[in-house]
Design a protein around this motif. Structure first.
Motif, PDB file in Angstrom:
ATOM      1  N   GLU A 132       0.803  -1.223   0.000  1.00 42.92           N
ATOM      2  CA  GLU A 132       0.000   0.000   0.000  1.00 42.92           C
ATOM      3  C   GLU A 132       0.837   1.273   0.000  1.00 42.92           C
ATOM      4  OE1 GLU A 132      -3.250  -0.058  -0.268  1.00 42.92           O
ATOM      5  OE2 GLU A 132      -3.516  -2.217  -0.010  1.00 42.92           O
ATOM      6  N   ARG A 151      -0.223  -1.282   9.740  1.00 43.37           N
ATOM      7  CA  ARG A 151      -1.560  -0.954   9.236  1.00 43.37           C
ATOM      8  C   ARG A 151      -2.151  -2.055   8.378  1.00 43.37           C
ATOM      9  NH1 ARG A 151      -1.257   4.980   6.791  1.00 43.37           N
ATOM     10  NH2 ARG A 151      -3.437   4.565   6.280  1.00 43.37           N
ATOM     11  N   CYS A 152      -1.375  -2.611   7.452  1.00 43.67           N
ATOM     12  CA  CYS A 152      -1.975  -3.571   6.507  1.00 43.67           C
ATOM     13  C   CYS A 152      -1.283  -4.932   6.509  1.00 43.67           C
ATOM     14  CB  CYS A 152      -1.979  -2.985   5.099  1.00 43.67           C
ATOM     15  SG  CYS A 152      -0.346  -2.898   4.342  1.00 43.67           S
TER      16      CYS A 152
HETATM   17 ZN   LIG Z   1       0.725  -0.929   4.825  1.00 44.00          ZN
END
Ligand SMILES: [Zn+2]
Length: 265
Positions: A132, A151-152
């Motif tokens: 991302e 986060r991901c």
């Molecule tokens: Zn990420």
């Protein structure tokens, strides 16, 4: 070494409202920052750059790529900005609109104090995630190499532009925009043979800017340049700031800290 700065160059620069500077590896050469090739010593010599610095390499062997950048970060951390970086800080301070565009990933312009700048190829000190592109400043302790994005959960990678990757759109647009509007364009320590940086001096020239080149050697930019100052960036830039009659705050600060550290360079 005395550096001769032509009078008409001084006059032109002083009148310029907008200045764009493009820097390359030559600016960091005197800091002792090893190039990609120079860092490929020892264990690393066996690899092709494509195995270390492409998205394909990262997908195949993320650990190898992560460790290659950890090694290069370590080499860069042993080095420091030099007088060329500090002289550019003084130039920025004294110029109404000043944009520094660098192809270097060592982050030394920022460390020296330049603020209006674009790092076209990223910054080796920064980290983002592979999927991302989230910028990540810290991550939970883990044995996994590389660590994962908080986060991901995708793998983390250095925030640099790899072979085969494009330069971030916003950086490119800002670079072209400023180059089109400047009255003086300086190319320092770069032969600008790599696209898209190679287009910038051409664009500046066609838009009517005067071109100053600082490089010990002749390059393709010499053909466009109104002035080619032959010498290293660390020799020529401080002389230029002085010839322009600008304050030398950053240069003086760097010299003082060198003296305080007992360095004779
Ligand atoms: Zn990420």
């Amino acid at each position: 070494m005395a550096v001769d700065i032509p009078d008409d160059l001084i006059e032109t620069y002083r009148k310029a409202e907008r200045v764009v500077v493009l820097t390359g590896a030559g600016v960091s050469a005197e800091s002792g920052v090893p190039t990609f090739r120079e860092a490929q010593s020892g264990l690393w010599a066996q690899y092709d750059p494509r195995e270390l610095a492409t998205p394909q390499a990262f997908v195949r062997n993320p650990r190898l790529v992560w460790e290659w950048y950890a090694w290069r970060r370590e080499l860069i951390q042993r080095a420091r900005p030099n007088l060329a970086h500090y002289a550019l800080v003084d130039l920025e301070q004294a110029t109404p609109h000043f944009l520094l565009i660098t192809q270097n990933i060592d982050g030394f312009h920022w460390l020296a104090g330049s603020r209006d700048m674009l790092e076209l190829h990223g910054n080796i000190a920064r980290t983002k995630c592979f999927d991302e592109g989230h910028r990540v400043d810290g991550w939970p302790q883990s044995d996994e190499i590389p660590p994962r994005c908080p986060r991901c959960r995708s793998l983390l990678r250095p925030d640099v532009v790899w072979f085969g990757e494009g330069i971030p759109e916003h950086a490119l647009r800002a670079a072209f925009e400023a180059t089109r509007q400047c009255q003086v364009f300086m190319a320092i320590g770069t032969s600008a043979v790599v696209q898209p940086a190679a287009q910038l001096p051409l664009l500046a020239k066609r838009a009517g800017a005067r071109i100053i080149e600082i490089n010990p050697e002749q390059t393709a930019i010499s053909l466009l340049a109104d002035w080619s100052l032959r010498g290293s960036a660390a020799q020529v830039l401080p002389a230029l700031v002085r010839a322009l009659g600008f304050p030398t705050t950053a240069i003086d600060g760097a010299r003082q800290s060198e003296t305080a550290q007992g360095r004779d360079t």
